[in-house]
Design an enzyme around this catalytic site. Structure first.
Site, PDB file in Angstrom:
ATOM      1  CB  SER A 141      -0.898   0.018   1.239  1.00  0.00           C
ATOM      2  OG  SER A 141      -1.578   1.252   1.355  1.00  0.00           O
ATOM      3  CE1 TYR A 154      -3.954  -2.408   4.949  1.00  0.00           C
ATOM      4  CE2 TYR A 154      -3.079  -0.239   4.398  1.00  0.00           C
ATOM      5  CZ  TYR A 154      -3.630  -1.448   4.009  1.00  0.00           C
ATOM      6  OH  TYR A 154      -3.847  -1.693   2.679  1.00  0.00           O
TER       7      TYR A 154
END
EC number: 1.1.1.107
Length: 248
Positions: A141, A154
């Site tokens: 990401s 995350y």
């Protein structure tokens, strides 16, 4: 579209919906036999059915070594083993820093980073046992580069996936197994559509060089390339697919 992956078997984790489902559909269109895996068994079956005869559904929990072992045993029996592994499964929480406790941290790391390791360990062992050249493609990401707020665990996990990918490329190059990561930006996936933080995505678009929301197929196209023989000399790399949000 040519069947440039004909004769190959690909495993896509987290493939019941969104980016994972789009990747599975694209690899099947490229000629690969695709294992559609997800913790959601019914979702995996529905996704495989929508993709067609090239797809098989096998449910698995990537954070559970026993579940992953069973997954690869079934793949071995069905196809003789994988050539392409796409690590897509993850959970995407939005949690303010003041609310991040150890249980939350461990849960995100266990699935998004340790789960990626568990699947990759089993998948690359299967490739090596068969003497196959292979591809490992992990969906990370661009939040790692942006330091996105309310996503500390995350961001840490996805940064770990990028580092793991680089180390993996070094370890497995001698076996002709490549390892690369793809870092999506704002993608109009099922998770984004359902997010209670949808209003914040307008700010993300402002940071992009190109305007609008990306589609899952944009990620699938890049994965298709990395899975193909065209990318045989590319390993240890991270490809940003984010409309130019991260420019470096």
């Amino acid at each position: 579209m040519t069947e440039r992956l004909a004769g190959k078997t690909a495993l896509v984790t987290g493939a019941a919906q969104g980016i994972g489902k789009a990747i599975a559909a694209r690899l099947a269109a490229d000629g690969a036999t695709v294992i559609v895996s997800d913790i959601n068994a019914e979702g995996a079956k529905a996704a495989a059915a929508s993709i067609g005869k090239k797809a098989r559904a096998i449910a698995a929990d990537i954070s559970d070594p026993g579940s992953v072992k069973a997954l690869f045993a079934e793949i071995q029996a069905l196809t003789g083993g994988i050539d392409i592994l796409v690590n897509n499964a993850s959970i995407v929480p939005f949690v303010a820093w003041d609310d991040v406790d150890l249980d939350h941290w461990r849960k995100i790391i266990d699935v998004n980073l340790t789960g990626t390791f568990i699947v990759t360990r089993a998948g690359t062992d299967q490739m090596r046992a068969a003497g196959k050249a292979g591809r490992v493609i992990s969906i990370a990401s661009n939040t790692f580069f942006a330091g996105t707020p309310n996503m500390a665990a995350y961001v840490a996990a996805k940064g770990g996936v990028i580092g793991f990918t680089r180390a993996l490329a070094t370890e497995l190059g001698k076996y002709n197994i490549t390892a690369n990561a793809v870092t999506p930006g704002l993608i109009e996936s099922d998770g984004v559509k359902a997010s209670p933080h949808n209003e914040a995505f307008g700010f993300v678009e402002m940071l992009q060089a190109m305007k609008g929301k990306g589609q899952p197929e944009h990620i699938a196209d890049v994965v298709s390339f990395l899975a193909s023989d065209d990318a045989r000399w590319i390993t240890g790399q991270t490809l940003n697919v984010d409309a130019g949000m991260v420019r470096h």
